[in-house]
Motif scaffolding. Sequence first.
Motif, mmCIF file in Angstrom:
data_model
loop_
_atom_site.group_PDB
_atom_site.id
_atom_site.type_symbol
_atom_site.label_atom_id
_atom_site.label_comp_id
_atom_site.label_asym_id
_atom_site.label_seq_id
_atom_site.Cartn_x
_atom_site.Cartn_y
_atom_site.Cartn_z
ATOM 1 N N LYS A 28 31.058 71.323 14.702
ATOM 2 C CA LYS A 28 31.565 69.912 15.339
ATOM 3 C C LYS A 28 31.496 68.842 14.140
ATOM 4 C CE LYS A 28 30.607 70.269 20.430
ATOM 5 N NZ LYS A 28 29.819 69.303 21.262
ATOM 6 N N ARG A 29 31.145 69.312 12.748
ATOM 7 C CA ARG A 29 31.084 68.649 11.693
ATOM 8 C C ARG A 29 32.615 68.397 11.067
ATOM 9 N NH1 ARG A 29 27.338 71.865 8.119
ATOM 10 N NH2 ARG A 29 28.671 73.480 8.791
ATOM 11 N N THR A 30 32.720 67.072 10.624
ATOM 12 C CA THR A 30 34.053 67.050 9.764
ATOM 13 C C THR A 30 34.185 68.100 8.589
ATOM 14 O OG1 THR A 30 34.032 64.623 10.398
ATOM 15 C CG2 THR A 30 35.264 64.911 8.534
ATOM 16 N N GLY A 31 35.410 68.297 8.593
ATOM 17 C CA GLY A 31 35.669 69.019 7.315
ATOM 18 C C GLY A 31 35.995 70.519 7.761
ATOM 19 N N HIS A 32 36.350 70.864 8.926
ATOM 20 C CA HIS A 32 36.702 72.137 9.395
ATOM 21 C C HIS A 32 37.918 72.375 10.426
ATOM 22 C CE1 HIS A 32 32.577 73.999 8.401
ATOM 23 N NE2 HIS A 32 31.989 72.638 8.562
ATOM 24 N N LYS A 33 38.495 71.142 10.235
ATOM 25 C CA LYS A 33 39.958 71.262 10.938
ATOM 26 C C LYS A 33 41.172 70.508 10.035
ATOM 27 C CE LYS A 33 38.001 69.038 14.294
ATOM 28 N NZ LYS A 33 36.494 69.152 13.547
ATOM 29 N N VAL A 34 42.139 70.924 10.182
ATOM 30 C CA VAL A 34 43.176 70.439 9.406
ATOM 31 C C VAL A 34 43.160 68.888 9.892
ATOM 32 C CG1 VAL A 34 45.977 70.161 9.474
ATOM 33 C CG2 VAL A 34 44.638 72.437 9.499
ATOM 34 N N SER A 35 43.232 68.298 11.064
ATOM 35 C CA SER A 35 43.126 67.039 11.516
ATOM 36 C C SER A 35 42.080 66.253 10.764
ATOM 37 C CB SER A 35 42.854 66.774 12.837
ATOM 38 O OG SER A 35 42.053 67.239 13.494
ATOM 39 N N ASP A 36 41.052 66.725 9.877
ATOM 40 C CA ASP A 36 40.043 66.076 9.467
ATOM 41 C C ASP A 36 40.541 65.491 7.905
ATOM 42 O OD1 ASP A 36 38.097 66.431 11.412
ATOM 43 O OD2 ASP A 36 37.368 68.313 10.387
ATOM 44 N N PHE A 37 41.669 66.150 7.533
ATOM 45 C CA PHE A 37 42.267 65.721 6.206
ATOM 46 C C PHE A 37 43.445 65.080 6.194
ATOM 47 C CE2 PHE A 37 39.529 69.702 6.111
ATOM 48 C CZ PHE A 37 38.592 69.338 4.971
#
Length: 263
Positions: A28-37
């Motif tokens: 659930k941490r930021t930085g592991h999904k395309v939508s985070d970037f």
Amino acid sequence: EELRQLWWCLTGPMAFLPMHAAGSYSDKRTGHKVSDFVVSSYIPTINSLLEARASKKGKFNGLLTVSQPDTPGLRILPNTKQEIVRIQAVASEATLRPITALEHSRATMEAVVKGMEIHSWVHLACHAIQDTLNPLDSAFYLYDGKVELSRITEKTLPHADFAFLSACQTATGDENLPEESMHLAAGMLVAGYSSVIATMWSIMDEDAPIIAEEVYKYMLSDGVPDSGRAAYALHHAIKAFRQQRGDLEKSLLSWVPFIHVGL
């Protein structure tokens, strides 16, 4: 900082993948999904993106909402009523004018096409069908029949700007022709709409009202209708929907189908 917008122009088998949803959802941490970037959009071809920019309209000329909760001969969609009510409430609060609502027996083929000629934005909450043999025969089901894409594209839509296609499979391609754009969303770009929200596969009737409401809240947050914010509006709506549902993995099939096409 505000995320940058990225356009996916996919070919071959990749054209059927929801690239906007790629990532690891167990972390659930930021930085592991395309939508985070990035804020994801799709485009059928590079040329269609250029054409969408060239066709972008200036003056806003109203919102047309269309709902078919009980289309003759088809499955009932009871939540399309709630969906339109939520959208109208947001639009009214933002003093958006004019708003024209066509529901059930009032949403005839002629009335809807005429409304699209007059209004800048259109929200279609109804059944739809994709014809893979003849894409121009793909259609939206209305009270007295279906409006084919061919009928929409042959019309002059001087104010066309933004379309929300709240129906199943409005951005689904054809597995036999993966290199070609074979869906209603691409057809709406051809018809003159520069920005379209559509679905890659079937959606849950109870999910659409939540996502649609959040989209319009974002697009009208400052009281000025701007279709150029549609991709960010959907990104925000999905984020809010995921937070509301809590269990991210179980809600994947609910929000992943929704995509933005165009500017």
